[in-house]
Write a protein that holds these residues in place. Structure first.
Motif, PDB file in Angstrom:
ATOM      1  N   GLU A  73       5.023  40.007   0.391  1.00  0.00           N
ATOM      2  CA  GLU A  73       6.241  39.251   0.729  1.00  0.00           C
ATOM      3  C   GLU A  73       6.987  39.912   1.884  1.00  0.00           C
ATOM      4  OE1 GLU A  73       8.789  38.700  -2.670  1.00  0.00           O
ATOM      5  OE2 GLU A  73       7.135  37.895  -3.893  1.00  0.00           O
ATOM      6  N   LYS A  74       7.102  41.230   1.829  1.00  0.00           N
ATOM      7  CA  LYS A  74       7.805  41.959   2.898  1.00  0.00           C
ATOM      8  C   LYS A  74       7.082  41.814   4.229  1.00  0.00           C
ATOM      9  CE  LYS A  74       9.770  45.483  -0.199  1.00  0.00           C
ATOM     10  NZ  LYS A  74       9.773  46.906  -0.591  1.00  0.00           N
ATOM     11  N   LEU A  75       5.746  41.848   4.200  1.00  0.00           N
ATOM     12  CA  LEU A  75       4.970  41.669   5.437  1.00  0.00           C
ATOM     13  C   LEU A  75       5.213  40.279   6.013  1.00  0.00           C
ATOM     14  CD1 LEU A  75       1.602  43.365   4.400  1.00  0.00           C
ATOM     15  CD2 LEU A  75       3.195  44.203   6.127  1.00  0.00           C
ATOM     16  N   GLY A  76       5.288  39.277   5.121  1.00  0.00           N
ATOM     17  CA  GLY A  76       5.578  37.911   5.571  1.00  0.00           C
ATOM     18  C   GLY A  76       6.925  37.830   6.273  1.00  0.00           C
ATOM     19  N   GLN A  77       7.915  38.558   5.720  1.00  0.00           N
ATOM     20  CA  GLN A  77       9.247  38.567   6.346  1.00  0.00           C
ATOM     21  C   GLN A  77       9.222  39.233   7.724  1.00  0.00           C
ATOM     22  OE1 GLN A  77      11.515  40.532   3.299  1.00  0.00           O
ATOM     23  NE2 GLN A  77      11.293  38.811   1.878  1.00  0.00           N
ATOM     24  N   LEU A  78       8.239  40.135   7.928  1.00  0.00           N
ATOM     25  CA  LEU A  78       8.080  40.799   9.231  1.00  0.00           C
ATOM     26  C   LEU A  78       7.174  39.983  10.169  1.00  0.00           C
ATOM     27  CD1 LEU A  78       7.506  44.445   7.919  1.00  0.00           C
ATOM     28  CD2 LEU A  78       9.546  43.607   9.103  1.00  0.00           C
ATOM     29  N   ASN A  79       6.799  38.784   9.704  1.00  0.00           N
ATOM     30  CA  ASN A  79       5.911  37.915  10.484  1.00  0.00           C
ATOM     31  C   ASN A  79       4.535  38.546  10.696  1.00  0.00           C
ATOM     32  OD1 ASN A  79       5.369  35.482  11.712  1.00  0.00           O
ATOM     33  ND2 ASN A  79       6.028  36.159  13.739  1.00  0.00           N
ATOM     34  N   ILE A  80       4.073  39.301   9.695  1.00  0.00           N
ATOM     35  CA  ILE A  80       2.741  39.919   9.740  1.00  0.00           C
ATOM     36  C   ILE A  80       1.825  39.142   8.803  1.00  0.00           C
ATOM     37  CG2 ILE A  80       1.412  42.000   9.207  1.00  0.00           C
ATOM     38  CD1 ILE A  80       3.924  43.633   9.952  1.00  0.00           C
ATOM     39  N   ASP A  81       0.721  38.691   9.317  1.00  0.00           N
ATOM     40  CA  ASP A  81      -0.217  37.856   8.579  1.00  0.00           C
ATOM     41  C   ASP A  81      -1.016  38.711   7.590  1.00  0.00           C
ATOM     42  OD1 ASP A  81      -2.069  36.074   7.686  1.00  0.00           O
ATOM     43  OD2 ASP A  81      -2.804  35.472   9.665  1.00  0.00           O
ATOM     44  N   ILE A  82      -0.854  38.432   6.272  1.00  0.00           N
ATOM     45  CA  ILE A  82      -1.535  39.270   5.268  1.00  0.00           C
ATOM     46  C   ILE A  82      -3.043  39.035   5.253  1.00  0.00           C
ATOM     47  CG2 ILE A  82       0.504  39.525   3.810  1.00  0.00           C
ATOM     48  CD1 ILE A  82      -0.824  37.497   1.868  1.00  0.00           C
ATOM     49  N   SER A  83      -3.514  37.968   5.894  1.00  0.00           N
ATOM     50  CA  SER A  83      -4.969  37.768   5.968  1.00  0.00           C
ATOM     51  C   SER A  83      -5.621  38.835   6.842  1.00  0.00           C
ATOM     52  CB  SER A  83      -5.304  36.378   6.498  1.00  0.00           C
ATOM     53  OG  SER A  83      -4.960  36.276   7.866  1.00  0.00           O
ATOM     54  N   ASN A  84      -4.794  39.605   7.534  1.00  0.00           N
ATOM     55  CA  ASN A  84      -5.292  40.699   8.365  1.00  0.00           C
ATOM     56  C   ASN A  84      -5.584  41.959   7.538  1.00  0.00           C
ATOM     57  OD1 ASN A  84      -6.127  41.201  10.956  1.00  0.00           O
ATOM     58  ND2 ASN A  84      -4.160  41.951  11.682  1.00  0.00           N
ATOM     59  N   ILE A  85      -5.234  41.931   6.227  1.00  0.00           N
ATOM     60  CA  ILE A  85      -5.564  43.065   5.346  1.00  0.00           C
ATOM     61  C   ILE A  85      -7.041  42.968   4.993  1.00  0.00           C
ATOM     62  CG2 ILE A  85      -5.112  44.197   3.128  1.00  0.00           C
ATOM     63  CD1 ILE A  85      -2.220  43.174   3.322  1.00  0.00           C
ATOM     64  N   LYS A  86      -7.830  43.904   5.484  1.00  0.00           N
ATOM     65  CA  LYS A  86      -9.294  43.811   5.397  1.00  0.00           C
ATOM     66  C   LYS A  86      -9.881  44.620   4.238  1.00  0.00           C
ATOM     67  CE  LYS A  86      -9.309  41.282   9.068  1.00  0.00           C
ATOM     68  NZ  LYS A  86      -9.390  39.821   8.861  1.00  0.00           N
ATOM     69  N   ALA A  87      -9.096  45.524   3.648  1.00  0.00           N
ATOM     70  CA  ALA A  87      -9.623  46.366   2.570  1.00  0.00           C
ATOM     71  C   ALA A  87      -8.474  47.005   1.816  1.00  0.00           C
ATOM     72  CB  ALA A  87     -10.538  47.458   3.142  1.00  0.00           C
ATOM     73  N   ILE A  88      -8.788  47.465   0.602  1.00  0.00           N
ATOM     74  CA  ILE A  88      -7.805  48.147  -0.245  1.00  0.00           C
ATOM     75  C   ILE A  88      -8.438  49.433  -0.782  1.00  0.00           C
ATOM     76  CG2 ILE A  88      -6.499  48.026  -2.424  1.00  0.00           C
ATOM     77  CD1 ILE A  88      -6.424  44.956  -1.979  1.00  0.00           C
ATOM     78  N   GLY A  89      -7.688  50.526  -0.721  1.00  0.00           N
ATOM     79  CA  GLY A  89      -8.117  51.790  -1.314  1.00  0.00           C
ATOM     80  C   GLY A  89      -7.258  52.114  -2.521  1.00  0.00           C
ATOM     81  N   VAL A  90      -7.789  52.945  -3.400  1.00  0.00           N
ATOM     82  CA  VAL A  90      -7.066  53.360  -4.608  1.00  0.00           C
ATOM     83  C   VAL A  90      -6.997  54.886  -4.644  1.00  0.00           C
ATOM     84  CG1 VAL A  90      -7.069  53.400  -7.134  1.00  0.00           C
ATOM     85  CG2 VAL A  90      -7.795  51.328  -5.926  1.00  0.00           C
ATOM     86  N   SER A  91      -5.783  55.407  -4.807  1.00  0.00           N
ATOM     87  CA  SER A  91      -5.583  56.836  -5.070  1.00  0.00           C
ATOM     88  C   SER A  91      -4.829  56.939  -6.383  1.00  0.00           C
ATOM     89  CB  SER A  91      -4.788  57.477  -3.941  1.00  0.00           C
ATOM     90  OG  SER A  91      -4.344  58.758  -4.338  1.00  0.00           O
ATOM     91  N   ASN A  92      -5.144  57.919  -7.186  1.00  0.00           N
ATOM     92  CA  ASN A  92      -4.587  57.917  -8.544  1.00  0.00           C
ATOM     93  C   ASN A  92      -4.361  59.320  -9.089  1.00  0.00           C
ATOM     94  OD1 ASN A  92      -7.680  57.653  -8.510  1.00  0.00           O
ATOM     95  ND2 ASN A  92      -7.289  58.509 -10.534  1.00  0.00           N
ATOM     96  N   GLN A  93      -3.446  59.378 -10.070  1.00  0.00           N
ATOM     97  CA  GLN A  93      -3.291  60.583 -10.884  1.00  0.00           C
ATOM     98  C   GLN A  93      -4.640  60.854 -11.547  1.00  0.00           C
ATOM     99  OE1 GLN A  93      -1.280  59.985 -14.727  1.00  0.00           O
ATOM    100  NE2 GLN A  93      -0.697  57.921 -14.075  1.00  0.00           N
TER     101      GLN A  93
END
Length: 558
Positions: A73-93
């Motif tokens: 939602e915040k990226l949308g408010q910045l006019n940044i297209d979320i379809s440009n997110i190409k991957a997700i990483g996970v870091s964890n306890q």
């Protein structure tokens, strides 16, 4: 303005940073490492009995979905297209243990976490988000009282000595690691026992639970972990990079409930919609990076060469030193762990890990117990007023001395006091104590791996204290390098995800971190003065020993 900014953005990569006190989702530009947006949600810790720490796995999962949706939602408010997110990483306890039902997706018990002393939420007094607590019994407050009897009974069965476990895993037999927590669940929770009997149970650390849930859960979720998280379970052979049959037999853990072990950088599965939570902003995006928090920080700091090290300053300190492709076993109480494996066909890299039990915790003690400061930030102001400890040394051995001494009889002392000494000198001595303890761990690392450190890379809440950073450079007598990007843990997970085969939007070259500048602290005293101060510290440490004549049952020493 927004449109032109949108036009120059490269591919984006997201990172889930799941820590003991909060969950965050952060989105980076893969061409510069610029942080574009993030969202954070605090999560609860439950303390059903003294020395027991639990968390709700569903609350953790919901917090991840919430952070992803709010960040989008915040990226949308910045006019940044979320379809440009190409991957997700996970870091964890790391080490926190979850068992769930693979048919319903429901946890069979709370996540069993490593105990950490709860404290006020200021940067010096709490473990930074995304961090675990110090390893190998770092303080009595971190002793897992729930599983202590499990360890005691297991230790009687070890053939010969502790080397049976340590030679395969790099870890001492301890309440801290996942195998003991899992053994406790199998012994004490009927729902877990029944699910194992009926072949419904799956085990995992937090990364496994999240990846399985985010990729479909009971409808085809991927049950996997990466080598860095697997290496903290005490069931994983760090030489063969496989679950170890002998260790599983020793702990009586059925191997069928363990996740598949993958590299830290490859496509594990695709994000699925959560209909129950109405969350699906990133449906179809590959989850392609996974690293335990300290390994993620090592990658985020670009510590890819033998002998490069990073130190994370929080309640305690976490030091990791890359030892390259060789597995170095410590003679000085440090842990051997998997640093990363950045691709299915890429080599595995190892690290030595050491921890300082009392770092930010000593600042909290000055605030809460002595009352000489009101907030942790005031310590820098007090220390600046005098610029010296005036011969005062503070050894915060509140519950014994840990690596490299392993001396449970020690207790905290403040020595070298004169009539001239005031609270400013004690504040300065407290900051010096963090630096001296860090040097002791780094000296042990140098002795174990034979690679003298050329500089130390740092992160964590306490690194905002410029006096502390300058003292650290003076006491180590090497430069201390602090990145402008404080989110090194999340950045490391994003880099691993973006570099995965089939994603290929992050090259792991320094030019891909152009948005990250470095602040460098050079030693400002001569080598002789540095050595004199360090040898005086050593003398103070010797004075702290032998205060307790019988070891307290609360000590928590391995």
């Amino acid at each position: 303005m927004a449109a032109s900014k949108k036009a120059v953005l490269g591919p984006l990569v997201g990172a889930v940073d799941q820590g003991t006190s909060s969950t965050r989702f952060l989105v980076f530009n893969s061409k510069t490492a610029e942080l574009l947006s993030h969202h954070q949600v605090e999560i609860k810790q439950e303390f059903p009995r003294e020395g027991w720490v639990e968390q709700d796995p569903k609350e953790i999962l919901h917090s991840v979905y919430e952070c992803i949706e709010k960040t989008c939602e915040k990226l949308g408010q910045l006019n940044i297209d979320i379809s440009n997110i190409k991957a997700i990483g996970v870091s964890n306890q790391r080490e926190t243990t979850v068992v769930w039902d693979k048919l319903t997706g429901e946890p069979l018990y709370n996540a069993v976490a490593a105990p950490v002393s709860p404290g006020p939420s200021d940067p010096a007094a709490v473990v930074p988000s995304g961090s675990s607590v110090p390893a190998a019994g770092a303080s009595s407050v971190w002793l897992d009282l729930r599983t202590q009897s499990t360890v005691e009974s297991l230790s009687k069965r070890i053939p010969g000595n502790n080397n049976f476990v340590k030679s395969k895993t790099g870890l001492p037999l301890s309440t801290y690691f996942s195998a003991v927590k899992l053994r406790w669940l199998l012994d004490n929770v009927r729902k877990v026992q029944k699910a194992v009997e009926e072949d419904r149970a799956l085990f995992g650390t937090i990364d496994s639970w999240l990846i399985w849930s985010l990729t479909g859960g009971a409808s085809g979720g991927v049950h996997c972990t990466d080598v860095t998280n697997a290496s903290r379970t005490m069931l994983f052979n760090i030489h063969s990079l496989e679950w170890d049959k002998e260790l599983c037999e020793f702990f009586e853990i059925p191997m069928k409930i363990l996740p598949n072990v993958r590299s830290s950088s490859e496509i594990y599965g695709l994000m699925k919609i959560s209909h129950s939570l109405k969350a699906g902003a990133l449906e179809g995006v590959p989850i392609s990076g996974c690293l335990g928090d300290q390994s993620a920080a090592l990658v985020g700091q670009m510590c890819f060469q033998d002998g490069q090290a990073k130190n994370t300053y929080g309640t305690g300190c976490f030091l990791l030193c890359n030892t390259g492709r060789k597995c170095v076993f410590s003679e000085h109480g440090l842990l051997t762990t998997v640093a990363y494996k950045l691709g299915r066909d890429k080599p595995v890299y190892y690290a030595l890990e050491g921890s300082v039990a009392i770092a930010g915790a000593v600042i909290r003690w000055l605030r809460d117990n002595l009352g000489i400061i009101k907030t942790s930030e005031e310590i820098e102001k007090l220390a600046k007023e005098v610029g010296t400890s005036y011969g005062c040394y503070f050894v915060p051995a509140f519950s014994g001395l840990y690596a490299p001494y392993w001396e449970p009889s020690a207790r905290g002392i403040i020595c070298g006091l004169t009539q001239f000494t005031n609270k400013c000198h004690i504040a300065f001595a407290a900051l010096e104590a963090v630096c001296f303890q860090t040097r002791e761990i780094l000296d042990a690392m140098n002795r174990d791996c034979g690679i003298p450190l050329s500089h130390l890379q740092v992160d964590g809440g306490m690194t905002n204290n410029k006096i502390l950073m300058q003292l650290q450079a003076d006491i180590l007598y090497i430069p201390v390098v602090k990145p402008s990007m404080p989110e090194t843990t999340a950045l490391g997970a994003a880099m691993a995800a973006g570099a995965a085969e089939g994603v290929g939007v992050w090259s792991l070259e320094p030019e891909d971190l152009s948005a990250v500048t470095m602040e460098r602290f050079e030693p400002q005293i001569n080598a002789e003065e540095s050595e004199i101060r360090y040898s005086t510290w050593k003398k103070a440490v010797m004075k702290s020993m032998g205060w307790v004549t019988t070891q307290s049952s609360e000590s928590g020493m391995p």
